[in-house]
Design a protein around this motif. Sequence first.
Motif, PDB file in Angstrom:
ATOM      1  N   LEU A 103       1.154  -1.044  -0.485  1.00 19.79           N
ATOM      2  CA  LEU A 103      -0.165  -0.169   0.114  1.00 19.79           C
ATOM      3  C   LEU A 103       0.723   1.671  -0.029  1.00 19.79           C
ATOM      4  CD1 LEU A 103      -2.724   1.337   0.319  1.00 19.79           C
ATOM      5  CD2 LEU A 103      -3.172   0.887   2.320  1.00 19.79           C
ATOM      6  N   ARG A 104       2.229   1.256   0.740  1.00 18.47           N
ATOM      7  CA  ARG A 104       2.818   2.270   1.103  1.00 18.47           C
ATOM      8  C   ARG A 104       3.397   3.037  -0.331  1.00 18.47           C
ATOM      9  NH1 ARG A 104       6.665   2.699   5.476  1.00 18.47           N
ATOM     10  NH2 ARG A 104       7.484   4.781   4.227  1.00 18.47           N
ATOM     11  N   ARG A 105       3.980   1.735  -1.255  1.00 18.10           N
ATOM     12  CA  ARG A 105       3.928   1.618  -2.545  1.00 18.10           C
ATOM     13  C   ARG A 105       3.496   2.161  -3.679  1.00 18.10           C
ATOM     14  NH1 ARG A 105       7.098  -3.092  -2.158  1.00 18.10           N
ATOM     15  NH2 ARG A 105       5.209  -4.621  -3.596  1.00 18.10           N
ATOM     16  N   GLU A 106       2.100   1.686  -3.381  1.00 19.61           N
ATOM     17  CA  GLU A 106       1.013   2.136  -4.394  1.00 19.61           C
ATOM     18  C   GLU A 106       0.547   3.218  -4.382  1.00 19.61           C
ATOM     19  OE1 GLU A 106       0.271   0.412  -6.866  1.00 19.61           O
ATOM     20  OE2 GLU A 106       1.012  -1.584  -6.395  1.00 19.61           O
ATOM     21  N   ALA A 107       1.003   3.883  -2.902  1.00 23.19           N
ATOM     22  CA  ALA A 107       0.471   4.774  -2.557  1.00 23.19           C
ATOM     23  C   ALA A 107       1.413   6.029  -2.792  1.00 23.19           C
ATOM     24  CB  ALA A 107      -0.226   5.204  -0.965  1.00 23.19           C
ATOM     25  N   ARG A 108       2.984   6.068  -3.435  1.00 20.14           N
ATOM     26  CA  ARG A 108       4.180   6.065  -3.407  1.00 20.14           C
ATOM     27  C   ARG A 108       3.962   7.138  -1.984  1.00 20.14           C
ATOM     28  NH1 ARG A 108       0.850   6.064  -8.050  1.00 20.14           N
ATOM     29  NH2 ARG A 108       2.592   6.124 -10.110  1.00 20.14           N
ATOM     30  N   MET A 109       4.391   6.508  -1.207  1.00 21.45           N
ATOM     31  CA  MET A 109       3.996   6.611   0.544  1.00 21.45           C
ATOM     32  C   MET A 109       5.633   6.253   0.924  1.00 21.45           C
ATOM     33  SD  MET A 109       0.531   8.358   1.548  1.00 21.45           S
ATOM     34  CE  MET A 109       1.331   9.581   3.131  1.00 21.45           C
ATOM     35  N   SER A 110       6.445   4.877  -0.123  1.00 16.15           N
ATOM     36  CA  SER A 110       7.032   4.308   0.399  1.00 16.15           C
ATOM     37  C   SER A 110       8.519   4.636   0.904  1.00 16.15           C
ATOM     38  CB  SER A 110       7.582   3.307  -0.869  1.00 16.15           C
ATOM     39  OG  SER A 110       8.163   3.592  -1.231  1.00 16.15           O
ATOM     40  N   ALA A 111       9.385   6.186   0.508  1.00 15.66           N
ATOM     41  CA  ALA A 111       9.831   6.581   1.099  1.00 15.66           C
ATOM     42  C   ALA A 111       9.820   6.436   2.664  1.00 15.66           C
ATOM     43  CB  ALA A 111      10.128   8.474   0.719  1.00 15.66           C
ATOM     44  N   ASP A 112      11.039   6.524   3.337  1.00 11.17           N
ATOM     45  CA  ASP A 112      11.169   6.567   5.318  1.00 11.17           C
ATOM     46  C   ASP A 112      10.693   7.844   5.591  1.00 11.17           C
ATOM     47  OD1 ASP A 112      11.812   4.159   5.196  1.00 11.17           O
ATOM     48  OD2 ASP A 112      14.187   4.818   5.529  1.00 11.17           O
ATOM     49  N   SER A 113      10.812   8.845   5.413  1.00 15.96           N
ATOM     50  CA  SER A 113      10.790  10.608   5.455  1.00 15.96           C
ATOM     51  C   SER A 113       8.568  10.332   4.800  1.00 15.96           C
ATOM     52  CB  SER A 113      10.815  11.572   4.609  1.00 15.96           C
ATOM     53  OG  SER A 113      10.398  11.002   2.873  1.00 15.96           O
ATOM     54  N   ALA A 114       8.132   9.690   3.955  1.00 20.34           N
ATOM     55  CA  ALA A 114       7.086   9.758   4.359  1.00 20.34           C
ATOM     56  C   ALA A 114       5.940   8.564   5.694  1.00 20.34           C
ATOM     57  CB  ALA A 114       5.899   9.355   2.796  1.00 20.34           C
ATOM     58  N   LYS A 115       6.421   7.891   6.121  1.00 23.82           N
ATOM     59  CA  LYS A 115       6.113   6.935   7.058  1.00 23.82           C
ATOM     60  C   LYS A 115       4.915   7.808   7.878  1.00 23.82           C
ATOM     61  CE  LYS A 115       7.177   3.325  10.339  1.00 23.82           C
ATOM     62  NZ  LYS A 115       5.684   3.169  10.923  1.00 23.82           N
TER      63      LYS A 115
END
Length: 160
Positions: free
Chosen positions: A23-35
Amino acid sequence: MTAEARSIYEAILENGPLDTVRLRREARMSADSAKSRFDRTLVELQVGLKVLPVNVARTGALKYAFTYEIVQRWFSDLPAHARLIKRAEARRVLAQRYLDNVITADRRMITRVFHVLKWAPTELDRTIAALLEDGALQEMRVKGMKQPQLVSNLALDQTE
């Protein structure tokens, strides 16, 4: 809905149930800074009854991640059932179930618990008044507590 919430919601909508890692990858929020933004947004979507955890997947570093799905897709008949429930009744049920579980709480605590549902103070006051009038709760002084406590009568009945 925020841009982040829309991104997460649409990822699940398009791909079906997704574990947190995907889900983090598909939502383009997989960077550590986006956690932290991702986590906060996922809570926002759950509180808003948009998504819910439906499973646990063996993925990620800990081999443990929740799988999320769209509420309406998981519980397809929910909207039809929900339309039959008046808001005042829903508030009474939620407040009573909360107090049945915690047994006792002061009004300030109940306000904090239900602030996520954005109940107006008058709605909360009416809800508590209705529960007191129905005999579901009692408001009383409890030794060691500064404020009067709302106490679940269900809990009191079980102690007798």
